[in-house]
Write a protein that holds these residues in place. Structure first.
Motif, PDB file in Angstrom:
ATOM      1  N   UNK A  41     -41.597  28.757   1.582  1.00 39.51           N
ATOM      2  CA  UNK A  41     -40.613  27.706   1.339  1.00 39.51           C
ATOM      3  C   UNK A  41     -40.984  26.869   0.122  1.00 39.51           C
ATOM      4  N   UNK A  42     -42.267  26.617  -0.080  1.00 37.66           N
ATOM      5  CA  UNK A  42     -42.709  25.867  -1.257  1.00 37.66           C
ATOM      6  C   UNK A  42     -42.376  26.626  -2.527  1.00 37.66           C
ATOM      7  N   UNK A  43     -42.631  27.917  -2.534  1.00 32.58           N
ATOM      8  CA  UNK A  43     -42.300  28.740  -3.700  1.00 32.58           C
ATOM      9  C   UNK A  43     -40.796  28.722  -3.946  1.00 32.58           C
ATOM     10  N   UNK A  44     -40.009  28.886  -2.896  1.00 25.24           N
ATOM     11  CA  UNK A  44     -38.550  28.889  -3.053  1.00 25.24           C
ATOM     12  C   UNK A  44     -38.039  27.531  -3.519  1.00 25.24           C
ATOM     13  N   UNK A  45     -38.627  26.447  -2.995  1.00 27.58           N
ATOM     14  CA  UNK A  45     -38.229  25.101  -3.417  1.00 27.58           C
ATOM     15  C   UNK A  45     -38.445  24.937  -4.924  1.00 27.58           C
ATOM     16  N   UNK A  46     -39.610  25.355  -5.433  1.00 31.07           N
ATOM     17  CA  UNK A  46     -39.884  25.207  -6.870  1.00 31.07           C
ATOM     18  C   UNK A  46     -39.042  26.169  -7.705  1.00 31.07           C
ATOM     19  N   UNK A  47     -38.739  27.335  -7.183  1.00 25.07           N
ATOM     20  CA  UNK A  47     -37.810  28.229  -7.892  1.00 25.07           C
ATOM     21  C   UNK A  47     -36.453  27.561  -8.052  1.00 25.07           C
ATOM     22  N   UNK A  90     -36.115  12.041 -11.359  1.00 25.87           N
ATOM     23  CA  UNK A  90     -35.981  11.645  -9.955  1.00 25.87           C
ATOM     24  C   UNK A  90     -35.484  12.800  -9.092  1.00 25.87           C
ATOM     25  N   UNK A  91     -34.590  13.623  -9.629  1.00 27.77           N
ATOM     26  CA  UNK A  91     -34.108  14.786  -8.887  1.00 27.77           C
ATOM     27  C   UNK A  91     -35.264  15.734  -8.578  1.00 27.77           C
ATOM     28  N   UNK A  92     -36.101  15.984  -9.563  1.00 25.70           N
ATOM     29  CA  UNK A  92     -37.241  16.885  -9.358  1.00 25.70           C
ATOM     30  C   UNK A  92     -38.181  16.333  -8.290  1.00 25.70           C
ATOM     31  N   UNK A  93     -38.477  15.046  -8.372  1.00 25.69           N
ATOM     32  CA  UNK A  93     -39.367  14.427  -7.383  1.00 25.69           C
ATOM     33  C   UNK A  93     -38.740  14.491  -5.987  1.00 25.69           C
ATOM     34  N   UNK A  94     -37.456  14.139  -5.909  1.00 25.24           N
ATOM     35  CA  UNK A  94     -36.778  14.146  -4.605  1.00 25.24           C
ATOM     36  C   UNK A  94     -36.696  15.553  -4.024  1.00 25.24           C
ATOM     37  N   UNK A  95     -36.453  16.548  -4.862  1.00 28.35           N
ATOM     38  CA  UNK A  95     -36.378  17.933  -4.363  1.00 28.35           C
ATOM     39  C   UNK A  95     -37.766  18.396  -3.924  1.00 28.35           C
ATOM     40  N   UNK A  96     -38.779  18.108  -4.719  1.00 25.38           N
ATOM     41  CA  UNK A  96     -40.145  18.540  -4.391  1.00 25.38           C
ATOM     42  C   UNK A  96     -40.640  17.907  -3.095  1.00 25.38           C
ATOM     43  N   UNK A  97     -40.217  16.671  -2.842  1.00 26.26           N
ATOM     44  CA  UNK A  97     -40.676  15.957  -1.645  1.00 26.26           C
ATOM     45  C   UNK A  97     -39.662  16.006  -0.505  1.00 26.26           C
ATOM     46  N   UNK A  98     -38.605  16.819  -0.663  1.00 24.60           N
ATOM     47  CA  UNK A  98     -37.582  17.018   0.379  1.00 24.60           C
ATOM     48  C   UNK A  98     -36.908  15.709   0.787  1.00 24.60           C
ATOM     49  N   UNK A  99     -36.530  14.908  -0.195  1.00 28.62           N
ATOM     50  CA  UNK A  99     -35.903  13.614   0.077  1.00 28.62           C
ATOM     51  C   UNK A  99     -34.389  13.715  -0.102  1.00 28.62           C
ATOM     52  N   UNK A 100     -33.689  13.767   1.001  1.00 28.99           N
ATOM     53  CA  UNK A 100     -32.241  13.826   0.981  1.00 28.99           C
ATOM     54  C   UNK A 100     -31.755  12.551   1.639  1.00 28.99           C
TER      55      UNK A 100
END
Length: 123
Positions: A41-47, A90-100
């Motif tokens: 999931x971490x790999x897919x998130x960064x992809x 901010x989008x990158x940080x929020x996506x990397x940290x799963x902040x929705x």
């Protein structure tokens, strides 16, 4: 779109925004795919982060170049570009940290900045 949601291919944090029948979202990663599910999931998130940047950043640059070539809206274009860069970070940080919903809000702010740059270019 809808097919990804039905198949469970959205980010896990997106499940909170979806109807309860689609509560199992995990990038489509299942156990037994080589490596732990968390690692997959971490790999897919960064992809997906990189893919999203590859879709959005060139459009932002084109809007900035258009504004520069047309010579319009100096202060508005500058503020919009700063807003675009801040929104993408901010989008990158929020996506990397799963902040929705912060990820979605940052994404939307980036596109609003592009629209402002484009509009200001014609002024």
């Amino acid at each position: 779109g809808g097919a990804k949601i039905k198949a469970g291919y959205r980010a896990p944090e997106d499940a909170s925004l979806l109807p309860s029948k689609y509560s199992s979202q995990n990038f489509g990663v299942a156990a037994g795919g080589g490596g732990s599910v968390d690692a997959q999931q971490t790999v897919e998130r960064w992809n997906r982060i990189v893919g999203n940047d590859l879709e959005c950043v060139p459009v932002g640059l084109m809007a900035l170049w258009m504004a520069a070539l047309l010579g319009g809206g100096g202060p508005v274009v500058k503020a919009s570009m700063v807003g675009f860069v801040a929104a993408r970070i901010l989008h990158t940080i929020a996506y990397a940290k799963a902040l929705q919903p912060w990820r979605a809000l940052a994404w939307a702010a980036g596109w609003v900045s592009v629209a402002m740059m484009t509009g200001a270019a014609w002024l």
